[in-house]
Design a protein around this motif. Structure first.
Motif, PDB file in Angstrom:
ATOM      1  N   LEU A 292       0.717  -1.207   0.114  1.00 10.23           N
ATOM      2  CA  LEU A 292      -0.168  -0.103   0.068  1.00 10.23           C
ATOM      3  C   LEU A 292       0.698   1.306  -0.101  1.00 10.23           C
ATOM      4  O   LEU A 292       0.408   2.353  -0.108  1.00 10.23           O
ATOM      5  N   ARG A 293       2.332   1.139   0.142  1.00 14.64           N
ATOM      6  CA  ARG A 293       3.037   2.165   0.408  1.00 14.64           C
ATOM      7  C   ARG A 293       3.771   2.286  -0.772  1.00 14.64           C
ATOM      8  O   ARG A 293       4.283   3.402  -1.117  1.00 14.64           O
ATOM      9  N   ARG A 294       4.089   1.289  -1.395  1.00 14.89           N
ATOM     10  CA  ARG A 294       4.916   1.373  -2.679  1.00 14.89           C
ATOM     11  C   ARG A 294       4.478   0.773  -4.114  1.00 14.89           C
ATOM     12  O   ARG A 294       4.882   1.258  -4.967  1.00 14.89           O
ATOM     13  N   LYS A 295       3.522  -0.065  -3.920  1.00 10.55           N
ATOM     14  CA  LYS A 295       2.943  -0.644  -5.358  1.00 10.55           C
ATOM     15  C   LYS A 295       1.784  -0.315  -5.618  1.00 10.55           C
ATOM     16  O   LYS A 295       1.462  -0.652  -6.913  1.00 10.55           O
ATOM     17  N   VAL A 296       1.055   0.681  -5.130  1.00 10.03           N
ATOM     18  CA  VAL A 296      -0.105   1.110  -5.703  1.00 10.03           C
ATOM     19  C   VAL A 296      -0.042   2.474  -6.434  1.00 10.03           C
ATOM     20  O   VAL A 296       1.046   3.259  -6.322  1.00 10.03           O
ATOM     21  N   ALA A 297      -0.610   2.610  -7.378  1.00  5.43           N
ATOM     22  CA  ALA A 297      -0.861   4.159  -8.040  1.00  5.43           C
ATOM     23  C   ALA A 297      -0.535   5.363  -6.987  1.00  5.43           C
ATOM     24  O   ALA A 297      -0.253   6.427  -7.283  1.00  5.43           O
ATOM     25  N   ARG A 298      -1.624   5.188  -5.832  1.00  5.11           N
ATOM     26  CA  ARG A 298      -1.400   6.499  -5.098  1.00  5.11           C
ATOM     27  C   ARG A 298      -1.196   5.695  -3.644  1.00  5.11           C
ATOM     28  O   ARG A 298      -2.104   5.369  -3.139  1.00  5.11           O
ATOM     29  N   PRO A 299       0.140   5.768  -3.369  1.00  5.36           N
ATOM     30  CA  PRO A 299       0.266   5.259  -1.990  1.00  5.36           C
ATOM     31  C   PRO A 299      -0.357   5.803  -0.849  1.00  5.36           C
ATOM     32  O   PRO A 299      -0.852   7.011  -0.947  1.00  5.36           O
ATOM     33  N   LEU A 300      -0.746   4.887   0.241  1.00  5.05           N
ATOM     34  CA  LEU A 300      -1.409   5.245   1.221  1.00  5.05           C
ATOM     35  C   LEU A 300      -0.371   5.871   2.397  1.00  5.05           C
ATOM     36  O   LEU A 300       0.714   5.602   2.486  1.00  5.05           O
ATOM     37  N   GLY A 301      -0.923   6.855   3.283  1.00  2.00           N
ATOM     38  CA  GLY A 301      -0.375   7.473   4.085  1.00  2.00           C
ATOM     39  C   GLY A 301      -0.421   6.525   5.445  1.00  2.00           C
ATOM     40  O   GLY A 301      -1.112   5.649   5.448  1.00  2.00           O
ATOM     41  N   VAL A 302       0.511   6.574   6.405  1.00  2.00           N
ATOM     42  CA  VAL A 302       0.619   5.751   7.719  1.00  2.00           C
ATOM     43  C   VAL A 302      -0.640   5.860   8.512  1.00  2.00           C
ATOM     44  O   VAL A 302      -1.162   4.689   8.904  1.00  2.00           O
ATOM     45  N   ASP A 303      -1.635   7.058   8.259  1.00  2.00           N
ATOM     46  CA  ASP A 303      -2.405   6.942   9.238  1.00  2.00           C
ATOM     47  C   ASP A 303      -3.690   6.032   8.732  1.00  2.00           C
ATOM     48  O   ASP A 303      -4.357   5.461   9.395  1.00  2.00           O
ATOM     49  N   GLU A 304      -3.767   6.197   7.383  1.00  2.00           N
ATOM     50  CA  GLU A 304      -4.765   5.445   6.735  1.00  2.00           C
ATOM     51  C   GLU A 304      -4.474   3.951   6.733  1.00  2.00           C
ATOM     52  O   GLU A 304      -5.170   2.910   6.885  1.00  2.00           O
ATOM     53  N   ILE A 305      -3.168   3.695   6.452  1.00  2.00           N
ATOM     54  CA  ILE A 305      -2.785   2.354   6.623  1.00  2.00           C
ATOM     55  C   ILE A 305      -2.916   1.633   7.976  1.00  2.00           C
ATOM     56  O   ILE A 305      -3.603   0.633   8.297  1.00  2.00           O
ATOM     57  N   ARG A 306      -2.738   2.422   8.957  1.00  2.00           N
ATOM     58  CA  ARG A 306      -3.209   2.137  10.548  1.00  2.00           C
ATOM     59  C   ARG A 306      -4.367   1.798  10.675  1.00  2.00           C
ATOM     60  O   ARG A 306      -4.901   0.841  11.289  1.00  2.00           O
ATOM     61  N   ARG A 307      -5.433   2.773  10.116  1.00  2.00           N
ATOM     62  CA  ARG A 307      -6.795   2.467  10.514  1.00  2.00           C
ATOM     63  C   ARG A 307      -7.208   1.100   9.628  1.00  2.00           C
ATOM     64  O   ARG A 307      -7.891   0.430   9.953  1.00  2.00           O
ATOM     65  N   LEU A 308      -6.614   0.693   8.420  1.00  2.00           N
ATOM     66  CA  LEU A 308      -6.817  -0.455   7.688  1.00  2.00           C
ATOM     67  C   LEU A 308      -6.297  -1.607   8.754  1.00  2.00           C
ATOM     68  O   LEU A 308      -7.189  -2.682   8.764  1.00  2.00           O
ATOM     69  N   VAL A 309      -5.004  -1.477   8.987  1.00  2.00           N
ATOM     70  CA  VAL A 309      -4.614  -2.788  10.059  1.00  2.00           C
ATOM     71  C   VAL A 309      -5.596  -3.049  11.143  1.00  2.00           C
ATOM     72  O   VAL A 309      -5.744  -4.026  11.510  1.00  2.00           O
ATOM     73  N   ASN A 310      -5.930  -1.847  11.773  1.00  2.00           N
ATOM     74  CA  ASN A 310      -6.979  -1.889  13.116  1.00  2.00           C
ATOM     75  C   ASN A 310      -8.220  -2.749  12.614  1.00  2.00           C
ATOM     76  O   ASN A 310      -8.544  -3.414  13.336  1.00  2.00           O
ATOM     77  N   ASP A 311      -8.711  -2.359  11.474  1.00  2.00           N
ATOM     78  CA  ASP A 311      -9.903  -3.123  11.219  1.00  2.00           C
ATOM     79  C   ASP A 311      -9.607  -4.408  10.654  1.00  2.00           C
ATOM     80  O   ASP A 311     -10.361  -5.225  11.247  1.00  2.00           O
ATOM     81  N   TYR A 312      -8.536  -4.854  10.207  1.00  4.37           N
ATOM     82  CA  TYR A 312      -8.251  -6.164   9.999  1.00  4.37           C
ATOM     83  C   TYR A 312      -7.998  -6.982  11.149  1.00  4.37           C
ATOM     84  O   TYR A 312      -8.092  -8.182  11.254  1.00  4.37           O
ATOM     85  N   MET A 313      -7.622  -6.440  12.162  1.00  4.65           N
ATOM     86  CA  MET A 313      -7.237  -7.018  13.395  1.00  4.65           C
ATOM     87  C   MET A 313      -8.712  -7.775  14.024  1.00  4.65           C
ATOM     88  O   MET A 313      -8.700  -8.649  14.650  1.00  4.65           O
ATOM     89  N   SER A 314      -9.951  -7.171  13.505  1.00  6.84           N
ATOM     90  CA  SER A 314     -10.973  -7.954  13.856  1.00  6.84           C
ATOM     91  C   SER A 314     -11.528  -8.966  13.118  1.00  6.84           C
ATOM     92  O   SER A 314     -12.423  -9.662  13.370  1.00  6.84           O
ATOM     93  N   TRP A 315     -10.696  -9.349  12.103  1.00  4.45           N
ATOM     94  CA  TRP A 315     -11.032 -10.395  11.260  1.00  4.45           C
ATOM     95  C   TRP A 315     -10.745 -11.831  11.767  1.00  4.45           C
ATOM     96  O   TRP A 315      -9.820 -12.006  12.566  1.00  4.45           O
ATOM     97  N   GLU A 316     -11.323 -12.681  11.237  1.00  2.00           N
ATOM     98  CA  GLU A 316     -11.126 -14.210  11.768  1.00  2.00           C
ATOM     99  C   GLU A 316      -9.495 -14.566  11.430  1.00  2.00           C
ATOM    100  O   GLU A 316      -9.213 -14.466  10.196  1.00  2.00           O
ATOM    101  N   VAL A 317      -8.792 -14.982  12.294  1.00  2.00           N
ATOM    102  CA  VAL A 317      -7.515 -15.664  12.021  1.00  2.00           C
ATOM    103  C   VAL A 317      -7.767 -17.268  11.855  1.00  2.00           C
ATOM    104  O   VAL A 317      -8.243 -18.034  12.495  1.00  2.00           O
ATOM    105  N   VAL A 318      -7.239 -17.409  10.811  1.00  6.72           N
ATOM    106  CA  VAL A 318      -7.155 -19.119  10.310  1.00  6.72           C
ATOM    107  C   VAL A 318      -5.834 -19.848  10.507  1.00  6.72           C
ATOM    108  O   VAL A 318      -4.617 -19.544   9.997  1.00  6.72           O
TER     109      VAL A 318
END
Length: 94
Positions: free
Chosen positions: A8-34
């Motif tokens: 998300l910081r290097r390979k996408v056309a519009r890299p995301l900032g740290v704050d936006e990535i932090r929000r995404l990671v926090n959201d993903y922490m609620s997902w089921e771990v297999v």
């Protein structure tokens, strides 16, 4: 998660900032771990042979199927390919 952050910081056309990535990671922490139990490893070996993927990709496919995911976002697997009940979508392709 590490791969997600790097991509998300290097390979996408519009890299995301740290704050936006932090929000995404926090959201993903609620997902089921297999967890890859021994049975999952055996199933992954079968997926590897059936679809001629790497073992590591087969483990990912097995976990996606086990969790009930219909879509797997990946830049490594064949785009729009169905692997059993799981369809692959490359999030980096427009």
């Amino acid at each position: 998660m590490q791969e997600l952050c790097v991509n998300l910081r290097r390979k996408v056309a519009r890299p995301l900032g740290v704050d936006e990535i932090r929000r995404l990671v926090n959201d993903y922490m609620s997902w089921e771990v297999v967890v890859n139990a021994p049975e999952a490893v055996i199933q992954a070996l079968e997926i590897e042979v059936r679809y001629k993927t790497s073992f590591w990709d087969a483990l990912i496919l097995q976990a996606a199927e086990q969790s009930g995911a219909a879509i797997l976002y990946s830049e490594d697997l064949a785009v729009k390919q169905n692997y059993g009940t799981v369809r692959v979508v490359n999030p980096l392709v427009g």
